[in-house]
Design a protein around this motif. Structure first.
Motif, short mmCIF file in Angstrom:
data_model
loop_
_atom_site.label_atom_id
_atom_site.label_comp_id
_atom_site.label_asym_id
_atom_site.label_seq_id
_atom_site.Cartn_x
_atom_site.Cartn_y
_atom_site.Cartn_z
N VAL A 30 0.26 -2.58 -30.53
CA VAL A 30 0.18 -0.97 -30.08
C VAL A 30 -1.85 -1.22 -30.07
O VAL A 30 -2.47 -1.08 -28.53
N ASN A 48 0.90 4.93 -22.51
CA ASN A 48 1.64 4.46 -22.69
C ASN A 48 1.42 4.17 -24.54
O ASN A 48 2.17 4.50 -25.01
N ASN A 49 0.87 4.10 -24.29
CA ASN A 49 0.18 3.79 -26.40
C ASN A 49 0.31 4.72 -26.89
O ASN A 49 -0.24 4.80 -28.11
N PHE A 50 0.72 6.30 -26.72
CA PHE A 50 0.05 6.99 -27.10
C PHE A 50 1.56 7.79 -27.67
O PHE A 50 2.48 8.26 -26.46
N ASP A 51 2.54 8.81 -28.82
CA ASP A 51 3.25 9.33 -29.08
C ASP A 51 2.49 10.82 -28.64
O ASP A 51 1.24 11.53 -28.40
N LYS A 75 -3.18 14.29 -26.52
CA LYS A 75 -2.65 13.22 -25.44
C LYS A 75 -3.14 13.49 -24.30
O LYS A 75 -4.10 12.93 -23.96
N THR A 137 -0.09 4.11 -36.19
CA THR A 137 0.82 4.30 -35.52
C THR A 137 2.26 4.75 -36.74
O THR A 137 2.62 4.48 -37.49
N ARG A 140 9.31 5.23 -33.85
CA ARG A 140 9.84 5.61 -32.73
C ARG A 140 11.42 5.39 -32.76
O ARG A 140 11.74 4.12 -33.25
N TYR A 145 6.40 1.46 -31.62
CA TYR A 145 5.34 1.93 -32.00
C TYR A 145 4.89 2.47 -31.63
O TYR A 145 4.40 1.58 -30.17
N TYR A 146 4.42 3.93 -31.28
CA TYR A 146 3.25 4.57 -30.66
C TYR A 146 1.92 5.04 -31.03
O TYR A 146 2.16 5.39 -32.56
#
Length: 174
Positions: A30, A48-51, A75, A137, A140, A145-146
């Motif tokens: 991440v 795309n890195n973020f939950d 986000k 992180t 999910r 990982y996010y």
């Protein structure tokens, strides 16, 4: 209908399907993806890195100067701010994020990092960005990982003329 394999599982695709992106099967990936997407000014990879439950917490001094600016930083705010920021950066910035420590607890991995960014804006301004961050992180259900929470801190040693990532983000928040 049965012959077309409509419900057949397929191989997972790269979400960004572009260079500089690796499926985040570890928390460290991440951070690598975050660095690469910022360095490449690639907002799709960056987002795309973020939950979906992502939050950003600025460093204490930047927050104390303008607390309203950082309220409810999620986000959507992160991606909107980065989109404007990326549009104002001239060429690819130099980005260094070094993981100094990691702490794992269940599906959460906390990565403590030092960062340094050197960038030039379209208006000719040169910026040095330095500090520390805690990246929380989360793993999910999809096995990836996010970034769930990003807490920014002042650097241990102040780099003369530098600003923190919080200050950089604050400049571009609409």
């Amino acid at each position: 209908m049965a012959a077309c394999d409509m419900f057949k599982l397929r191989t997972r695709e790269n979400p960004a399907n572009s260079p500089g992106w690796t499926l985040p099967d570890s928390a460290q990936v991440v951070i690598s993806n975050l660095r690469n997407s910022f360095q490449d000014l690639n907002i799709v990879n960056y987002s795309n890195n973020f939950d979906e439950q992502f939050t950003f917490i600025p460093d204490s001094i930047t927050y104390s100067r303008n607390p309203e600016l950082f309220n409810n930083w999620d986000k959507d705010v992160e991606v909107q701010t980065a989109t404007l920021m990326f549009s104002q950066i001239r060429s690819n910035p130099e980005v260094d994020i070094t993981i100094t420590n990691a702490d794992t607890s269940g599906d959460t991995v906390n990565l403590f990092c030092n960062y340094y960014i050197s960038l030039n804006l379209q208006n000719g301004e040169a910026l040095q960005v330095a500090g520390k961050s805690l990246f929380e992180t989360i793993l999910r259900d999809d096995g990836l990982y996010y970034l769930l929470k990003w807490t920014d801190f002042l650097p241990d040693t102040v780099v003369p003329g530098s600003i923190t990532w919080s200050e950089l983000k604050g400049r571009f928040k609409q």
